[in-house]
Design a protein around this motif. Sequence first.
Motif, PDB file in Angstrom:
ATOM      1  N   ILE A  37       0.837  -1.199   0.000  1.00 23.84           N
ATOM      2  CA  ILE A  37       0.000   0.000   0.000  1.00 23.84           C
ATOM      3  C   ILE A  37       0.874   1.252   0.000  1.00 23.84           C
ATOM      4  CG2 ILE A  37      -1.643   1.336   1.388  1.00 23.84           C
ATOM      5  CD1 ILE A  37      -2.833  -1.399   2.253  1.00 23.84           C
ATOM      6  N   VAL A  38       1.922   1.247   0.810  1.00 18.80           N
ATOM      7  CA  VAL A  38       2.841   2.394   0.857  1.00 18.80           C
ATOM      8  C   VAL A  38       3.495   2.600  -0.508  1.00 18.80           C
ATOM      9  CG1 VAL A  38       5.018   3.231   1.833  1.00 18.80           C
ATOM     10  CG2 VAL A  38       3.258   2.284   3.338  1.00 18.80           C
ATOM     11  N   ARG A  39       3.945   1.526  -1.120  1.00 14.72           N
ATOM     12  CA  ARG A  39       4.590   1.635  -2.438  1.00 14.72           C
ATOM     13  C   ARG A  39       3.629   2.192  -3.485  1.00 14.72           C
ATOM     14  NH1 ARG A  39       6.456  -3.759  -0.926  1.00 14.72           N
ATOM     15  NH2 ARG A  39       8.488  -3.502   0.014  1.00 14.72           N
ATOM     16  N   LYS A  40       2.404   1.692  -3.455  1.00 11.75           N
ATOM     17  CA  LYS A  40       1.405   2.169  -4.410  1.00 11.75           C
ATOM     18  C   LYS A  40       1.089   3.641  -4.152  1.00 11.75           C
ATOM     19  CE  LYS A  40      -3.066   0.979  -6.394  1.00 11.75           C
ATOM     20  NZ  LYS A  40      -4.173   0.011  -6.381  1.00 11.75           N
ATOM     21  N   ALA A  41       0.938   4.008  -2.891  1.00  9.66           N
ATOM     22  CA  ALA A  41       0.670   5.406  -2.549  1.00  9.66           C
ATOM     23  C   ALA A  41       1.816   6.308  -2.990  1.00  9.66           C
ATOM     24  CB  ALA A  41       0.423   5.543  -1.043  1.00  9.66           C
ATOM     25  N   GLU A  42       3.057   5.823  -2.831  1.00  7.96           N
ATOM     26  CA  GLU A  42       4.211   6.604  -3.266  1.00  7.96           C
ATOM     27  C   GLU A  42       4.150   6.859  -4.773  1.00  7.96           C
ATOM     28  OE1 GLU A  42       9.040   6.598  -2.821  1.00  7.96           O
ATOM     29  OE2 GLU A  42       8.030   4.669  -3.048  1.00  7.96           O
ATOM     30  N   ARG A  43       3.823   5.832  -5.536  1.00 13.89           N
ATOM     31  CA  ARG A  43       3.705   6.002  -6.989  1.00 13.89           C
ATOM     32  C   ARG A  43       2.625   7.019  -7.329  1.00 13.89           C
ATOM     33  NH1 ARG A  43       4.158   0.363  -6.736  1.00 13.89           N
ATOM     34  NH2 ARG A  43       1.946   0.091  -7.241  1.00 13.89           N
ATOM     35  N   HIS A  44       1.514   6.965  -6.620  1.00 16.93           N
ATOM     36  CA  HIS A  44       0.418   7.900  -6.878  1.00 16.93           C
ATOM     37  C   HIS A  44       0.835   9.336  -6.563  1.00 16.93           C
ATOM     38  CE1 HIS A  44      -3.270   5.142  -7.230  1.00 16.93           C
ATOM     39  NE2 HIS A  44      -2.188   4.393  -7.376  1.00 16.93           N
ATOM     40  N   VAL A  45       1.488   9.520  -5.425  1.00 18.22           N
ATOM     41  CA  VAL A  45       1.927  10.874  -5.037  1.00 18.22           C
ATOM     42  C   VAL A  45       2.930  11.409  -6.053  1.00 18.22           C
ATOM     43  CG1 VAL A  45       3.230  12.194  -3.318  1.00 18.22           C
ATOM     44  CG2 VAL A  45       1.435  10.629  -2.583  1.00 18.22           C
ATOM     45  N   LEU A  46       3.888  10.589  -6.443  1.00 24.38           N
ATOM     46  CA  LEU A  46       4.881  11.026  -7.423  1.00 24.38           C
ATOM     47  C   LEU A  46       4.217  11.395  -8.746  1.00 24.38           C
ATOM     48  CD1 LEU A  46       7.756   8.495  -6.724  1.00 24.38           C
ATOM     49  CD2 LEU A  46       7.715  10.942  -6.173  1.00 24.38           C
ATOM     50  N   ALA A  47       3.265  10.602  -9.186  1.00 26.83           N
ATOM     51  CA  ALA A  47       2.569  10.889 -10.440  1.00 26.83           C
ATOM     52  C   ALA A  47       1.744  12.174 -10.335  1.00 26.83           C
ATOM     53  CB  ALA A  47       1.672   9.711 -10.827  1.00 26.83           C
ATOM     54  N   GLU A  48       1.044  12.337  -9.232  1.00 20.33           N
ATOM     55  CA  GLU A  48       0.174  13.503  -9.092  1.00 20.33           C
ATOM     56  C   GLU A  48       0.946  14.794  -8.842  1.00 20.33           C
ATOM     57  OE1 GLU A  48      -3.281  12.807  -6.641  1.00 20.33           O
ATOM     58  OE2 GLU A  48      -3.377  10.727  -7.332  1.00 20.33           O
ATOM     59  N   ALA A  76       3.975  15.328  -9.966  1.00 19.83           N
ATOM     60  CA  ALA A  76       4.699  15.603 -11.203  1.00 19.83           C
ATOM     61  C   ALA A  76       3.836  16.421 -12.167  1.00 19.83           C
ATOM     62  CB  ALA A  76       5.144  14.307 -11.865  1.00 19.83           C
ATOM     63  N   LEU A  77       2.535  16.278 -12.056  1.00 20.86           N
ATOM     64  CA  LEU A  77       1.618  17.027 -12.922  1.00 20.86           C
ATOM     65  C   LEU A  77       1.718  18.533 -12.654  1.00 20.86           C
ATOM     66  CD1 LEU A  77      -1.538  14.729 -12.735  1.00 20.86           C
ATOM     67  CD2 LEU A  77       0.118  14.912 -14.604  1.00 20.86           C
ATOM     68  N   ARG A  78       2.136  18.909 -11.467  1.00 24.05           N
ATOM     69  CA  ARG A  78       2.229  20.339 -11.114  1.00 24.05           C
ATOM     70  C   ARG A  78       3.505  20.980 -11.635  1.00 24.05           C
ATOM     71  NH1 ARG A  78       1.857  20.357  -5.062  1.00 24.05           N
ATOM     72  NH2 ARG A  78       1.253  18.199  -4.979  1.00 24.05           N
ATOM     73  N   GLU A  79       4.475  20.180 -11.995  1.00 27.35           N
ATOM     74  CA  GLU A  79       5.774  20.735 -12.421  1.00 27.35           C
ATOM     75  C   GLU A  79       5.760  21.171 -13.858  1.00 27.35           C
ATOM     76  OE1 GLU A  79       8.705  17.814 -11.434  1.00 27.35           O
ATOM     77  OE2 GLU A  79       8.277  17.969  -9.318  1.00 27.35           O
TER      78      GLU A  79
END
Length: 74
Positions: A58-69, A71-74
């Motif tokens: 769950i932590v790994r999946k959440a990390e991927r989601h946070v990184l993806a989301e 990154a959209l702001r950059e």
Amino acid sequence: MIVEVSRTKLAQTALDACLSAEGAERRLEDGVPSCAIVDLITDLLLLADQRGRDPLSIVRKAERHVLAETALRE
């Protein structure tokens, strides 16, 4: 962006509820109040474990989601 704002509002509501429920029982780490967000995440991961889910996946999946989301702001 609207979705992110509504999700962070939901997260703030969950955090507020957690803090309110703890009240005077606020957890301490070496006599200092612990990080409420870390506490809430830990509690949710413990709940996941109790329900037969793998907290680390769950932590790994959440990390991927946070990184993806974020990154959209950059």
